[in-house]
Design an enzyme around this catalytic site. Structure first.
Site, PDB file in Angstrom:
ATOM      1  N   SER A  66       6.707   3.579 -20.477  1.00 33.37           N
ATOM      2  CA  SER A  66       5.814   3.368 -19.336  1.00 33.37           C
ATOM      3  C   SER A  66       6.530   2.649 -18.199  1.00 33.37           C
ATOM      4  O   SER A  66       7.442   1.855 -18.427  1.00 33.37           O
ATOM      5  CB  SER A  66       4.627   2.526 -19.810  1.00 33.37           C
ATOM      6  N   GLN A  85       7.916   7.449 -17.685  1.00 36.39           N
ATOM      7  CA  GLN A  85       6.686   7.673 -16.919  1.00 36.39           C
ATOM      8  C   GLN A  85       6.692   6.833 -15.663  1.00 36.39           C
ATOM      9  O   GLN A  85       7.048   5.654 -15.688  1.00 36.39           O
ATOM     10  CB  GLN A  85       5.461   7.306 -17.770  1.00 36.39           C
ATOM     11  N   TYR A 106       4.308   5.772 -12.151  1.00 33.08           N
ATOM     12  CA  TYR A 106       3.092   5.814 -11.331  1.00 33.08           C
ATOM     13  C   TYR A 106       3.500   6.010  -9.882  1.00 33.08           C
ATOM     14  O   TYR A 106       4.595   5.630  -9.487  1.00 33.08           O
ATOM     15  CB  TYR A 106       2.339   4.484 -11.425  1.00 33.08           C
ATOM     16  N   THR A 129       2.337  10.090 -13.564  1.00 37.95           N
ATOM     17  CA  THR A 129       0.915   9.876 -13.828  1.00 37.95           C
ATOM     18  C   THR A 129       0.164   9.793 -12.509  1.00 37.95           C
ATOM     19  O   THR A 129       0.457   8.939 -11.672  1.00 37.95           O
ATOM     20  CB  THR A 129       0.725   8.589 -14.649  1.00 37.95           C
ATOM     21  N   ARG A 179     -12.853  -1.478 -15.955  1.00 37.58           N
ATOM     22  CA  ARG A 179     -12.777  -1.734 -17.405  1.00 37.58           C
ATOM     23  C   ARG A 179     -13.466  -3.065 -17.713  1.00 37.58           C
ATOM     24  O   ARG A 179     -12.860  -4.125 -17.618  1.00 37.58           O
ATOM     25  CB  ARG A 179     -11.326  -1.741 -17.848  1.00 37.58           C
ATOM     26  N   LYS A 215       0.888  14.157 -15.199  1.00 38.89           N
ATOM     27  CA  LYS A 215      -0.060  13.672 -16.212  1.00 38.89           C
ATOM     28  C   LYS A 215      -1.362  13.224 -15.558  1.00 38.89           C
ATOM     29  O   LYS A 215      -1.349  12.414 -14.622  1.00 38.89           O
ATOM     30  CB  LYS A 215       0.571  12.491 -16.965  1.00 38.89           C
ATOM     31  N   HIS A 229      -6.636   9.924 -19.340  1.00 38.68           N
ATOM     32  CA  HIS A 229      -6.032   8.593 -19.487  1.00 38.68           C
ATOM     33  C   HIS A 229      -6.676   7.853 -20.663  1.00 38.68           C
ATOM     34  O   HIS A 229      -6.864   6.637 -20.631  1.00 38.68           O
ATOM     35  CB  HIS A 229      -6.201   7.797 -18.188  1.00 38.68           C
ATOM     36  N   ARG A 284      -9.841   5.829 -19.856  1.00 36.10           N
ATOM     37  CA  ARG A 284      -9.648   4.518 -19.220  1.00 36.10           C
ATOM     38  C   ARG A 284      -9.823   4.556 -17.711  1.00 36.10           C
ATOM     39  O   ARG A 284      -9.771   3.527 -17.059  1.00 36.10           O
ATOM     40  CB  ARG A 284      -8.237   3.984 -19.540  1.00 36.10           C
TER      41      ARG A 284
HETATM   42  C1  FNR Z   1      -2.314   3.785 -21.533  1.00 38.44           C
HETATM   43  N1  FNR Z   1      -2.004   4.933 -20.820  1.00 38.44           N
HETATM   44  C2  FNR Z   1      -1.000   4.877 -19.865  1.00 38.44           C
HETATM   45  N2  FNR Z   1      -0.615   6.008 -19.210  1.00 38.44           N
HETATM   46  C3  FNR Z   1       0.389   5.987 -18.332  1.00 38.44           C
HETATM   47  O1  FNR Z   1       0.722   7.023 -17.773  1.00 38.44           O
HETATM   48  N3  FNR Z   1       1.060   4.812 -18.076  1.00 38.44           N
HETATM   49  C4  FNR Z   1       0.730   3.638 -18.666  1.00 38.44           C
HETATM   50  O2  FNR Z   1       1.345   2.604 -18.428  1.00 38.44           O
HETATM   51  C5  FNR Z   1      -0.362   3.646 -19.571  1.00 38.44           C
HETATM   52  N4  FNR Z   1      -0.772   2.500 -20.187  1.00 38.44           N
HETATM   53  C6  FNR Z   1      -1.706   2.547 -21.187  1.00 38.44           C
HETATM   54  C7  FNR Z   1      -2.021   1.391 -21.893  1.00 38.44           C
HETATM   55  C8  FNR Z   1      -2.891   1.452 -22.966  1.00 38.44           C
HETATM   56  C9  FNR Z   1      -3.188   0.207 -23.741  1.00 38.44           C
HETATM   57  C10 FNR Z   1      -3.465   2.701 -23.353  1.00 38.44           C
HETATM   58  C11 FNR Z   1      -4.383   2.805 -24.541  1.00 38.44           C
HETATM   59  C12 FNR Z   1      -3.188   3.835 -22.624  1.00 38.44           C
HETATM   60  C13 FNR Z   1      -2.615   6.218 -21.166  1.00 38.44           C
HETATM   61  C14 FNR Z   1      -1.807   6.927 -22.260  1.00 38.44           C
HETATM   62  O3  FNR Z   1      -0.583   7.386 -21.793  1.00 38.44           O
HETATM   63  C15 FNR Z   1      -2.565   8.153 -22.806  1.00 38.44           C
HETATM   64  O4  FNR Z   1      -2.943   8.998 -21.742  1.00 38.44           O
HETATM   65  C16 FNR Z   1      -3.808   7.764 -23.596  1.00 38.44           C
HETATM   66  O5  FNR Z   1      -3.566   6.636 -24.396  1.00 38.44           O
HETATM   67  C17 FNR Z   1      -4.240   8.946 -24.470  1.00 38.44           C
HETATM   68  O6  FNR Z   1      -5.400   8.683 -25.150  1.00 38.44           O
HETATM   69  P1  FNR Z   1      -5.449   8.116 -26.667  1.00 38.44           P
HETATM   70  O7  FNR Z   1      -4.417   8.857 -27.468  1.00 38.44           O
HETATM   71  O8  FNR Z   1      -5.153   6.654 -26.554  1.00 38.44           O
HETATM   72  O9  FNR Z   1      -6.864   8.402 -27.045  1.00 38.44           O
END
Ligand code: FNR
Length: 382
Positions: A106, A127, A129, A155, A164, A251, A275, A278
């Protein structure tokens, strides 16, 4: 309640982590409807059982842009992973490499690119942002390139932070957050340094390197909050298309029209994703968004998907509905928080076993043979 290795590791993570970290991982946006549906819509999809078809030579491997994967699974980018286990990004990357699958670092990792990339013998994915601070973006891309990264995951579903509410309750964000975290550090002393109460602020890898100083959680959250950019559009990605030589994956796609735009932009892949529930609560679960997107762009670019995948059966379901491979987020993070590298390795072994059972009993000898025909009739409309 769905019983799986992920739910067991989730419980272990809940016991081990201070609440502000557990809820940051576990929670989603607003009332968490999309978060729940990501999981329940997937579980509702019925597989079509086939028998007596000599399934002895089953293979689970696949290939993405010339890179071999022993399983069609990638560890998703997860911010602050190095807070859930010490040097957590390195531990997770090692477990992924041992299993023959990619690890995605990340933007907001604890361990910097320069620490994670050399720790394993296959290129990590990185990844990024889209942030207001374009200097940071350029610097991160240059460092990723220097560290041998080929696949870039962009992303795009975070032009604003999602609402949240669990984070506000738990002490991750909002007024009095620091006070609440300090209180939690009393009951979870091994995390005291993460909240900066031992006088040594926590170093946040890529961000600290760029800012040229160690940043505590408070500075980091402030920097990130000031850096989301609601003005972004496809135009802002053009310089990256020119700058980056390897595969670019977009993404955060949930709509067939956006998937077509990704093809026009020249993306090599997309991640169908909300995401992990989230960002915008109330959007479709990923598994329901996937089939129309696959109808629109399958074959034009690689289709990856995440959000809600908790078992090897879920991987099989997503591939049957048109994905080329999947990303897993919380499933590996719970295992990492609970048991470090060994936990992630064990989780991936269990995913593999579950996939083998599901493919043997649906009569698919390889991921290419997993199609909508691998699903029972009544779930085609799902
Ligand atoms: C994320 N996700 C995420 N995505 C991304 O592109 N950069 C990031 O820094 C983060 N950080 C992040 C932190 C936490 C705690 C979670 C749970 C998720 C999203 C992640 O890449 C992914 O899209 C989701 O976690 C997929 O869903 P599931 O497998 O957690 O249900």
């Amino acid at each position: 309640m769905i019983i799986s290795a992920s739910t067991d590791y989730r419980e272990a993570a809940r016991r081990k982590l201070p609440p502000f970290l557990f809820h940051y991982i576990d929670g989603g946006a607003y009332a968490e409807h999309t978060l729940r549906r990501n999981v329940s819509d997937l579980a509702d999809i019925a597989l079509r059982q086939r028998v007596l078809r000599n399934m002895s030579d089953l293979t689970l491997g696949t290939e993405l842009w010339g890179e071999k994967l022993d399983l069609p699974v990638i560890l998703a980018p997860v911010g602050l992973t190095g807070m859930y286990a010490r040097r957590g990004e390195v531990q997770a990357a090692k477990a992924a490499a041992r299993k023959g699958i990619p690890f995605t670092l990340s933007t907001v990792s604890v361990c910097p690119i320069e620490e994670v990339a050399p720790a394993i013998d296959r290129p990590i994915w990185f990844q990024l942002y889209v942030l207001r601070d374009r200097g940071f973006m350029k610097n991160a891309l240059e460092r990723a390139q220097a560290a041998g990264v080929k696949t870039l995951v962009f992303t795009v579903d975070m032009p604003v932070p999602g609402a949240r509410y669990r984070d506000a309750h738990s002490g991750m964000s909002g007024p009095n957050a620091e006070f609440r975290r300090i209180l939690q550090a009393v009951t979870h002393p091994e995390w005291a340094w993460d909240v900066g109460i031992n006088g040594k602020p926590h170093d946040l890898g890529n961000v600290s390197r760029y800012l040229g100083k160690a940043t505590g959680l408070k500075d980091y959250i402030g920097w990130l909050g000031a850096n989301f950019d609601p003005s972004i559009s496809w135009k802002d990605l053009e310089w990256i298309r020119d700058f980056w030589k390897g595969p670019i994956v977009i993404k955060g796609i949930l709509d067939p029209a956006d998937a077509r735009d990704a093809v026009s932009f020249g993306a090599d892949g997309i991640v169908v994703s909300n995401h992990g529930g989230r960002q915008l609560d109330g959007v479709l679960s990923s598994v329901r968004a996937l089939p129309p997107i696959a109808d629109a762009v399958k074959g034009d670019l690689k289709i990856l998907v995440d959000s809600g995948i908790r078992t090897g059966l879920d991987v099989v379901r997503m591939i049957a509905l048109g994905a080329d491979a999947v990303l897993i987020g919380r499933a590996f993070v719970y295992a990492l928080a609970a048991a470090g590298e060994a936990g992630v390795a064990n989780l991936l072994d269990l995913f593999e076993k579950e996939m083998r059972v599901a493919m043997t009993l649906t009569g698919a000898k390889s991921v290419n043979e997993l199609t909508r025909d691998s699903l029972a009739i009544d779930s085609h409309a799902a």
